[in-house]
Design a protein around this motif. Structure first.
Motif, PDB file in Angstrom:
ATOM      1  N   GLU A   2     -72.222 -16.322 -14.254  1.00  0.00           N
ATOM      2  CA  GLU A   2     -73.002 -17.542 -14.393  1.00  0.00           C
ATOM      3  C   GLU A   2     -73.064 -18.031 -15.836  1.00  0.00           C
ATOM      4  O   GLU A   2     -72.975 -19.219 -16.105  1.00  0.00           O
ATOM      5  CB  GLU A   2     -74.412 -17.316 -13.860  1.00  0.00           C
ATOM      6  N   LYS A   3     -73.243 -17.127 -16.785  1.00  0.00           N
ATOM      7  CA  LYS A   3     -73.339 -17.507 -18.190  1.00  0.00           C
ATOM      8  C   LYS A   3     -72.295 -16.754 -19.004  1.00  0.00           C
ATOM      9  O   LYS A   3     -71.874 -15.655 -18.642  1.00  0.00           O
ATOM     10  CB  LYS A   3     -74.730 -17.159 -18.737  1.00  0.00           C
ATOM     11  N   ASP A   4     -71.881 -17.347 -20.100  1.00  0.00           N
ATOM     12  CA  ASP A   4     -70.976 -16.740 -21.056  1.00  0.00           C
ATOM     13  C   ASP A   4     -69.551 -16.646 -20.485  1.00  0.00           C
ATOM     14  O   ASP A   4     -69.195 -17.364 -19.571  1.00  0.00           O
ATOM     15  CB  ASP A   4     -71.502 -15.363 -21.478  1.00  0.00           C
ATOM     16  N   ILE A   5     -68.753 -15.769 -21.049  1.00  0.00           N
ATOM     17  CA  ILE A   5     -67.343 -15.681 -20.651  1.00  0.00           C
ATOM     18  C   ILE A   5     -67.178 -14.836 -19.390  1.00  0.00           C
ATOM     19  O   ILE A   5     -68.093 -14.118 -18.987  1.00  0.00           O
ATOM     20  CB  ILE A   5     -66.484 -15.102 -21.797  1.00  0.00           C
ATOM     21  N   ASP A   6     -65.990 -14.913 -18.778  1.00  0.00           N
ATOM     22  CA  ASP A   6     -65.712 -14.135 -17.569  1.00  0.00           C
ATOM     23  C   ASP A   6     -65.725 -12.636 -17.873  1.00  0.00           C
ATOM     24  O   ASP A   6     -65.399 -12.211 -18.970  1.00  0.00           O
ATOM     25  CB  ASP A   6     -64.328 -14.500 -16.999  1.00  0.00           C
ATOM     26  N   MET A   7     -66.094 -11.851 -16.840  1.00  0.00           N
ATOM     27  CA  MET A   7     -66.098 -10.395 -16.958  1.00  0.00           C
ATOM     28  C   MET A   7     -64.680  -9.894 -16.725  1.00  0.00           C
ATOM     29  O   MET A   7     -64.015 -10.307 -15.783  1.00  0.00           O
ATOM     30  CB  MET A   7     -67.034  -9.769 -15.921  1.00  0.00           C
ATOM     31  N   ILE A   8     -64.239  -8.980 -17.563  1.00  0.00           N
ATOM     32  CA  ILE A   8     -62.913  -8.377 -17.426  1.00  0.00           C
ATOM     33  C   ILE A   8     -63.067  -7.100 -16.623  1.00  0.00           C
ATOM     34  O   ILE A   8     -63.845  -6.215 -16.978  1.00  0.00           O
ATOM     35  CB  ILE A   8     -62.299  -8.071 -18.811  1.00  0.00           C
ATOM     36  N   ASP A   9     -62.325  -7.031 -15.522  1.00  0.00           N
ATOM     37  CA  ASP A   9     -62.389  -5.877 -14.624  1.00  0.00           C
ATOM     38  C   ASP A   9     -61.518  -4.726 -15.115  1.00  0.00           C
ATOM     39  O   ASP A   9     -61.996  -3.642 -15.399  1.00  0.00           O
ATOM     40  CB  ASP A   9     -61.920  -6.292 -13.232  1.00  0.00           C
ATOM     41  N   HIS A  10     -60.243  -4.948 -15.155  1.00  0.00           N
ATOM     42  CA  HIS A  10     -59.325  -3.908 -15.607  1.00  0.00           C
ATOM     43  C   HIS A  10     -58.015  -4.530 -16.079  1.00  0.00           C
ATOM     44  O   HIS A  10     -57.765  -5.705 -15.871  1.00  0.00           O
ATOM     45  CB  HIS A  10     -59.060  -2.885 -14.492  1.00  0.00           C
ATOM     46  N   VAL A  11     -57.197  -3.702 -16.684  1.00  0.00           N
ATOM     47  CA  VAL A  11     -55.899  -4.127 -17.199  1.00  0.00           C
ATOM     48  C   VAL A  11     -54.830  -3.293 -16.510  1.00  0.00           C
ATOM     49  O   VAL A  11     -54.958  -2.081 -16.399  1.00  0.00           O
ATOM     50  CB  VAL A  11     -55.814  -3.928 -18.730  1.00  0.00           C
ATOM     51  N   GLN A  12     -53.784  -3.971 -16.034  1.00  0.00           N
ATOM     52  CA  GLN A  12     -52.687  -3.268 -15.376  1.00  0.00           C
ATOM     53  C   GLN A  12     -51.378  -3.675 -16.048  1.00  0.00           C
ATOM     54  O   GLN A  12     -51.092  -4.855 -16.212  1.00  0.00           O
ATOM     55  CB  GLN A  12     -52.641  -3.618 -13.887  1.00  0.00           C
ATOM     56  N   ARG A  13     -50.594  -2.687 -16.435  1.00  0.00           N
ATOM     57  CA  ARG A  13     -49.345  -2.940 -17.155  1.00  0.00           C
ATOM     58  C   ARG A  13     -48.268  -3.468 -16.218  1.00  0.00           C
ATOM     59  O   ARG A  13     -48.112  -2.996 -15.110  1.00  0.00           O
ATOM     60  CB  ARG A  13     -48.858  -1.641 -17.792  1.00  0.00           C
ATOM     61  N   LYS A  14     -47.531  -4.483 -16.670  1.00  0.00           N
ATOM     62  CA  LYS A  14     -46.379  -4.998 -15.926  1.00  0.00           C
ATOM     63  C   LYS A  14     -45.130  -4.279 -16.431  1.00  0.00           C
ATOM     64  O   LYS A  14     -45.172  -3.565 -17.436  1.00  0.00           O
ATOM     65  CB  LYS A  14     -46.221  -6.501 -16.154  1.00  0.00           C
ATOM     66  N   ALA A  15     -44.024  -4.524 -15.754  1.00  0.00           N
ATOM     67  CA  ALA A  15     -42.766  -3.921 -16.185  1.00  0.00           C
ATOM     68  C   ALA A  15     -42.375  -4.483 -17.553  1.00  0.00           C
ATOM     69  O   ALA A  15     -42.498  -5.673 -17.810  1.00  0.00           O
ATOM     70  CB  ALA A  15     -41.668  -4.219 -15.166  1.00  0.00           C
ATOM     71  N   ARG A  16     -41.922  -3.609 -18.433  1.00  0.00           N
ATOM     72  CA  ARG A  16     -41.472  -4.035 -19.748  1.00  0.00           C
ATOM     73  C   ARG A  16     -40.166  -4.822 -19.613  1.00  0.00           C
ATOM     74  O   ARG A  16     -39.356  -4.539 -18.736  1.00  0.00           O
ATOM     75  CB  ARG A  16     -41.216  -2.830 -20.653  1.00  0.00           C
ATOM     76  N   THR A  17     -39.958  -5.782 -20.503  1.00  0.00           N
ATOM     77  CA  THR A  17     -38.719  -6.551 -20.505  1.00  0.00           C
ATOM     78  C   THR A  17     -38.170  -6.611 -21.927  1.00  0.00           C
ATOM     79  O   THR A  17     -38.927  -6.487 -22.902  1.00  0.00           O
ATOM     80  CB  THR A  17     -38.923  -7.980 -19.980  1.00  0.00           C
ATOM     81  N   LEU A  18     -36.865  -6.798 -22.023  1.00  0.00           N
ATOM     82  CA  LEU A  18     -36.211  -6.929 -23.314  1.00  0.00           C
ATOM     83  C   LEU A  18     -35.194  -8.049 -23.205  1.00  0.00           C
ATOM     84  O   LEU A  18     -34.213  -7.937 -22.475  1.00  0.00           O
ATOM     85  CB  LEU A  18     -35.518  -5.618 -23.705  1.00  0.00           C
ATOM     86  N   ALA A  19     -35.442  -9.159 -23.895  1.00  0.00           N
ATOM     87  CA  ALA A  19     -34.524 -10.290 -23.895  1.00  0.00           C
ATOM     88  C   ALA A  19     -33.494 -10.074 -24.994  1.00  0.00           C
ATOM     89  O   ALA A  19     -33.845  -9.735 -26.129  1.00  0.00           O
ATOM     90  CB  ALA A  19     -35.282 -11.585 -24.123  1.00  0.00           C
ATOM     91  N   LEU A  20     -32.212 -10.245 -24.642  1.00  0.00           N
ATOM     92  CA  LEU A  20     -31.120 -10.026 -25.583  1.00  0.00           C
ATOM     93  C   LEU A  20     -30.277 -11.282 -25.721  1.00  0.00           C
ATOM     94  O   LEU A  20     -29.947 -11.920 -24.722  1.00  0.00           O
ATOM     95  CB  LEU A  20     -30.219  -8.878 -25.115  1.00  0.00           C
ATOM     96  N   ASN A  21     -29.941 -11.643 -26.949  1.00  0.00           N
ATOM     97  CA  ASN A  21     -29.023 -12.739 -27.254  1.00  0.00           C
ATOM     98  C   ASN A  21     -27.951 -12.165 -28.160  1.00  0.00           C
ATOM     99  O   ASN A  21     -28.267 -11.469 -29.124  1.00  0.00           O
ATOM    100  CB  ASN A  21     -29.728 -13.893 -27.976  1.00  0.00           C
ATOM    101  N   GLY A  22     -26.692 -12.470 -27.842  1.00  0.00           N
ATOM    102  CA  GLY A  22     -25.640 -11.919 -28.679  1.00  0.00           C
ATOM    103  C   GLY A  22     -24.290 -12.516 -28.388  1.00  0.00           C
ATOM    104  O   GLY A  22     -24.173 -13.579 -27.764  1.00  0.00           O
ATOM    105  N   GLU A  23     -23.252 -11.782 -28.815  1.00  0.00           N
ATOM    106  CA  GLU A  23     -21.891 -12.280 -28.710  1.00  0.00           C
ATOM    107  C   GLU A  23     -20.940 -11.123 -28.461  1.00  0.00           C
ATOM    108  O   GLU A  23     -21.159 -10.003 -28.928  1.00  0.00           O
ATOM    109  CB  GLU A  23     -21.521 -12.962 -30.029  1.00  0.00           C
ATOM    110  N   VAL A  24     -19.899 -11.410 -27.691  1.00  0.00           N
ATOM    111  CA  VAL A  24     -18.832 -10.447 -27.449  1.00  0.00           C
ATOM    112  C   VAL A  24     -17.535 -11.144 -27.807  1.00  0.00           C
ATOM    113  O   VAL A  24     -17.289 -12.273 -27.374  1.00  0.00           O
ATOM    114  CB  VAL A  24     -18.796  -9.989 -25.965  1.00  0.00           C
ATOM    115  N   SER A  25     -16.707 -10.476 -28.615  1.00  0.00           N
ATOM    116  CA  SER A  25     -15.405 -11.054 -28.952  1.00  0.00           C
ATOM    117  C   SER A  25     -14.396  -9.930 -29.084  1.00  0.00           C
ATOM    118  O   SER A  25     -14.756  -8.767 -29.235  1.00  0.00           O
ATOM    119  CB  SER A  25     -15.489 -11.860 -30.246  1.00  0.00           C
ATOM    120  N   GLY A  26     -13.123 -10.290 -28.985  1.00  0.00           N
ATOM    121  CA  GLY A  26     -12.059  -9.308 -29.108  1.00  0.00           C
ATOM    122  C   GLY A  26     -11.262  -9.176 -27.833  1.00  0.00           C
ATOM    123  O   GLY A  26     -11.495  -9.888 -26.845  1.00  0.00           O
TER     124      GLY A  26
END
Length: 185
Positions: free
Chosen positions: A28-52
Motif C-alpha cells: 500500500e505504501k512505499d516501494i514494492d516488497m522484494i520476495d526473492h532472487v532467482q538466477r537465470k542462465a548465464r550468457t556470453l555475447a561474442l563478436n569477432g572475425e574468422v579469416s584464412g
C-alpha cells in the motif's frame, strides 16, 4: 587467440551477462516488497572475425553446432560452455578470405539420473516404482453348443487354473534397513 572447440577465431568483444529474476509484491505504501532472487542462465555475447584458409570449415562448424544444439566450449578471456544462439555471419569487402560473426553462448545444465541407478540390486527392487495394472479377467474357453445346453441349468463349481513353473532362478529380494540421514532412508 580464442578457440571454440579447438577451432581458432579472433574475438573483438566479449560481453558476459549475469541476469536474475527478482520477484516483487506491491504494497500500500512505499516501494514494492522484494520476495526473492532467482538466477537465470548465464550468457556470453561474442563478436569477432574468422579469416584464412579454414574460414569456410569454421563457418560450417558454427552453423552445424547452432542447428543441432551442440554444447561448445569457448576459451578466450573467459572460459564458457554453452549453446550457440543467434548466430549471425557477415561478409564484406573488409575481409576477403573470411567473415565477421556475432552470436550468444547460453549456459546449459544437464539433468542427472536419480540415486536408484546407483543402488545394489536388492535395494533397487524395493525402491522401484510399483505398477498396479488392476484386476484382469481370465479368458474362458469357447464351449460348443452341446456342452452349453447340458450345463445350462447346472452351476459349475470347478475352476481351471494354470500353473506355470519358471525355469530361471531369480535372486531373492532382501529387505534392507538404512541408517537415519542416508539418502535412501
Amino acid at each position: 587467440m580464442s578457440t571454440i572447440d579447438g577451432k581458432y577465431i579472433w574475438i573483438e568483444k566479449e560481453t558476459p551477462n549475469f541476469d536474475v529474476d527478482i520477484t516483487s509484491q506491491p504494497v500500500e505504501k512505499d516501494i514494492d516488497m522484494i520476495d526473492h532472487v532467482q538466477r537465470k542462465a548465464r550468457t556470453l555475447a561474442l563478436n569477432g572475425e574468422v579469416s584464412g584458409p579454414k574460414a569456410a570449415e569454421i563457418h560450417e562448424y558454427l552453423v552445424h553446432a547452432s542447428d543441432t544444439g551442440k554444447i561448445v566450449k569457448y576459451i578466450g578471456r573467459m572460459a564458457f560452455s554453452g549453446l550457440i544462439s543467434g548466430l549471425s555471419t557477415e561478409r564484406s569487402y573488409q575481409t576477403a578470405d573470411g567473415f565477421t560473426f556475432s552470436f550468444t553462448l547460453t549456459e546449459v545444465r544437464l539433468a542427472t539420473s536419480s540415486y536408484i541407478s546407483k543402488l545394489p540390486t536388492p535395494v533397487k527392487a524395493q525402491a522401484a516404482k510399483i505398477i498396479n495394472s488392476g484386476v484382469k479377467q481370465t479368458k474362458s474357453n469357447k464351449k460348443t453348443k452341446s456342452k452349453d445346453t447340458k450345463t445350462k441349468g447346472k452351476k459349475s463349481s470347478s475352476k481351471k487354473t494354470s500353473s506355470k513353473k519358471t525355469s530361471s532362478k531369480k535372486e531373492p529380494v532382501k529387505k534392507v534397513k538404512f541408517k537415519k540421514g542416508s539418502p535412501w532412508a
